[in-house]
Design a protein around this motif. Structure first.
Motif, PDB file in Angstrom:
ATOM      1  N   ALA A  58       0.742  -1.261  -0.136  1.00 15.17           N
ATOM      2  CA  ALA A  58      -0.079  -0.046  -0.209  1.00 15.17           C
ATOM      3  C   ALA A  58       0.806   1.260  -0.010  1.00 15.17           C
ATOM      4  O   ALA A  58       0.244   2.237  -0.366  1.00 15.17           O
ATOM      5  N   GLY A  59       2.160   1.232   0.478  1.00 14.71           N
ATOM      6  CA  GLY A  59       2.918   2.491   0.706  1.00 14.71           C
ATOM      7  C   GLY A  59       3.835   2.441  -0.779  1.00 14.71           C
ATOM      8  O   GLY A  59       3.842   3.580  -1.409  1.00 14.71           O
ATOM      9  N   GLU A  60       4.541   1.536  -1.158  1.00 14.98           N
ATOM     10  CA  GLU A  60       5.613   1.450  -2.061  1.00 14.98           C
ATOM     11  C   GLU A  60       5.732   0.048  -2.400  1.00 14.98           C
ATOM     12  O   GLU A  60       6.350  -0.728  -1.620  1.00 14.98           O
ATOM     13  N   ARG A  61       5.431  -0.164  -3.832  1.00 17.85           N
ATOM     14  CA  ARG A  61       5.576  -1.504  -4.309  1.00 17.85           C
ATOM     15  C   ARG A  61       7.034  -1.755  -4.519  1.00 17.85           C
ATOM     16  O   ARG A  61       7.962  -0.753  -4.502  1.00 17.85           O
ATOM     17  N   GLY A  62       7.535  -3.101  -4.562  1.00 15.10           N
ATOM     18  CA  GLY A  62       9.172  -3.276  -4.535  1.00 15.10           C
ATOM     19  C   GLY A  62       9.886  -2.966  -3.342  1.00 15.10           C
ATOM     20  O   GLY A  62      11.041  -2.499  -3.177  1.00 15.10           O
TER      21      GLY A  62
END
Length: 670
Positions: A394-398
């Motif tokens: 939800a915050g940052e993929r990868g």
């Protein structure tokens, strides 16, 4: 011809023996009366007879009367015996004259019986043998030679010859059992391997008995051999699929949970830490939509190979679903060790994948939970690792995140859904849709599967995969299951009252509901209150449910069978049930899980699994239904394999009751 001749002879003897003495008795009696009357007249006409003369004449008269009676009741039975002896002599003479023909007929019958036995043994791959230790002679049936890859001309049947072909690793085990049987004069039942004359390794199931005299000396041993190689291969394949992902060959969720539990036990004893990493491929759906499912599958396999580079021998990787993986890191000294592994994985996945001439770039997101800080059992550690992964996504993929107690967004949503579910049960917001099931040979409707939906006042129709897990955690699954069963029974009875020719409705039963003390009573109550004939309700039980607490499960199943309820195994092939256990279950149908149907007919693994399941069902005289059928190609493939029934979007999605009635009326055709 023999029977006709014997019949004629029998009738002839019957005619001779049926002669009655009563007619002769009547003739003799009349004759005596006439003679007596004549003598009496003669006596009256003879004058001047002395007393002595009269006495002599009376004796003659008495003799004349008694002699015929003695003849009839004493001497004639002797004649009957003579007649019987003559008849016996004639019968023996007839049998002697026709002995060759009788022997030929009996011999032909024995030859035909032997031929049928040989054919039956060949079909079942069962050979027989017999050994006489006192004479040192052995007999092997033709199928025994065939199992060993031999011929009667090439090898003499002896115990030593047979042991020669037993697999070297199994010889001592077999010899031990044979020795015990000979010592105890008892039967034995054993499985072992042989190495055929052509080098093939085959699995054999042997049964044998020993006969001994009163002193305990062995007089004879005999038994059967059955080639169970194909059966064993099917069991091993099903066992593999129960614990491993068929696409990647990695452990599945069930096996991974077992490994985590074992690792936790080790960590407790040695005061160690371990880490669970939930790894999710980002935007895998976009890859499937862009390049197709075959490319997506190759990507998953390559992704799994890259993951394997970053785990040690004692660690484990599992594939949980399409884009979800799980990694177990044992003996983690510090949480930083887990974060270092996660970082290396993220960097590795930044490089593109070359798949079928396509450069595919994907990232992944990782969530981490640590034992014992974030949980002390497998389920909690997996749940918290997933929560951390979704929080990171939800915050940052990868990226990766460790689980923290403030990651309560998802928990709050689940709590809200739980409360709304409780209200839904009170407000009767749950509805049942019905998916048609059709017979492949006749293309006619043979049943429905009852599937629950939540008619949410704000969200609309909510599918079960979005609320069933919440219901299980909240302890609401039993109430939902009972409502679905009652609604299905009442709906089927309503269709019947409306004049439709109704078909059985299959209702899914959760493991929690099945184990409730009042489960049987709830089934009886639904049928009684709805006044539905028990023939129109079926219960679908998952394979995993049947494998736990076997004694309790079998007891409940037998009671359901006595009630007349038909039972089938849902999602067959996803668990591991041995054929010996499966034979004990009073079920009449297996349902092939849609995960195996989805890849048909092109996926060879899925095709082999489906073929094995249909074969197993056929050998156990069970029907088979395949779910998730969506294409003509899948339908044709299943039909060619002998699948009995199908359901899926190809024929119809789960329908409301009024739309399902169209199938009952026959007005809805594919």
């Amino acid at each position: 011809m023999l029977r006709e001749a014997a019949g004629m002879q029998k009738n002839h003897l019957k005619d001779r023996s049926s002669r009655s003495p009563f007619r002769l008795l009547l003739i003799v009696a009349i004759s005596i009366m006439l003679i007596e009357m004549s003598l009496m007249i003669l006596f009256e006409q003879l004058p001047g007879m002395s007393y002595l003369q009269e006495t002599i004449l009376d004796g003659v008269l008495l003799t004349t009367l008694v002699f015929p009676v003695l003849y009839i009741f004493m001497f004639r039975p002797l004649n009957a015996h003579v007649d019987a002896l003559e008849a016996t002599e004639e019968r023996l003479k007839w049998q002697r004259d026709n002995l060759e023909e009788i022997v030929q007929g009996r011999t032909a019958e024995l030859v035909e019986s032997g031929r049928r036995l040989t054919e039956a043994q060949q079909l079942a791959h069962i050979g027989s043998w017999d050994y006489d230790p006192s004479a040192g002679s052995s007999y092997w049936s033709d199928e025994t030679y065939q199992i060993l890859g031999l011929t009667r001309q090439s090898m003499t049947a002896t115990p030593g010859t047979f042991l020669h072909y037993v697999h070297p690793e199994d010889k001592s085990h077999l010899a031990k059992w044979m020795s015990l049987a000979l010592t105890n004069n008892g039967p034995f039942d054993i499985e072992f391997r042989i190495v055929r004359a052509d080098g093939q390794i085959r699995h054999i199931h042997a049964r044998a008995k020993v006969e001994a005299d009163d002193t305990g000396k062995v007089q004879r041993s005999f038994g059967t051999l059955q080639d169970i190689t194909d059966q064993r291969a099917a069991e091993e394949r099903i066992n593999f699929l129960a614990h491993y992902d068929p696409l990647t060959g990695l452990p599945n969720r069930a096996l991974m949970k077992d490994r985590i539990a074992t690792a936790i036990s080790f960590a407790q004893r040695h005061d160690k830490k371990l880490a669970v990493l939930a790894v999710n491929i980002d935007r895998l759906k976009s890859v499937n939509d862009t390049f197709g499912l075959p490319v997506g599958d190759l990507l998953i396999k390559n992704f799994a190979d890259r993951l394997a580079r970053h785990v040690r021998g004692e660690d484990s990787i599992a594939r949980l679903s399409g884009d979800e993986f799980l990694i177990l890191l044992q003996e983690v000294e510090h949480p930083e060790n887990a974060s270092q592994t996660a970082q290396r994985i993220l960097e590795e996945m930044q490089e593109s994948f070359l798949i079928a001439d396509h450069q595919v770039v994907v990232t992944c997101t990782i969530g981490i939970s640590i034992y014992p800080e974030h949980g002390i059992d497998p389920d909690v550690l997996i749940t918290n690792a997933n929560a951390a992964m979704y929080f990171a996504k939800a915050g940052e993929r990868g990226s990766f995140r460790f689980f923290t107690t403030d990651m309560n967004v998802m928990s709050a949503e689940r709590l809200l859904m739980e409360n709304e579910l409780r209200q839904a049960l009170k407000n009767d917001e749950l509805v049942v849709h019905y998916q048609p099931q059709l017979d492949l040979s006749t293309n006619t409707l043979v049943g429905f599967e009852a599937l629950v939906r939540w008619n949410h006042p704000d969200r609309g129709m909510v599918p079960p995969d979005q609320f069933i897990s919440v219901a299980e955690d909240a302890g609401l699954i039993v109430q939902i299951g009972e409502q679905v069963m009652r609604k299905a029974c009442f709906q089927a009875r309503q269709w019947q009252a409306q004049g439709f020719r109704i078909v059985p409705v299959a209702v899914n039963v959760s493991s929690v509901q099945f184990r409730q003390q009042g489960f049987l009573a709830s089934v009886e109550s639904a049928l009684k209150d709805s006044e539905l004939d028990i023939a129109y309700i079926e219960l679908e039980l998952t394979e995993s449910l049947l494998l736990s607490n076997a004694d309790m499960v079998l007891d409940v199943l037998e009671k359901l069978k006595k009630m007349g309820v038909k039972l089938l195994i849902d999602d067959f092939g996803t668990g591991y049930s041995s054929l010996s256990y499966l034979k004990r279950l009073p079920v009449y149908k297996l349902k092939i899980d849609q995960s195996f149907v989805r890849g048909l007919p092109n996926n060879q693994d899925d095709a082999a699994i489906v073929k094995a399941i249909i074969g197993i069902a056929g050998s156990l005289h069970m029907k088979v239904i395949a779910e998730g059928v969506e294409t003509k190609e899948q339908l044709a493939f299943l039909n060619a394999l002998g699948c009995n029934e199908v359901q899926g979007y190809f024929y119809g999605r789960p329908l409301p009751a009024d739309s399902a009635a169209e199938f009952l009326s026959g007005s809805h055709d594919k």
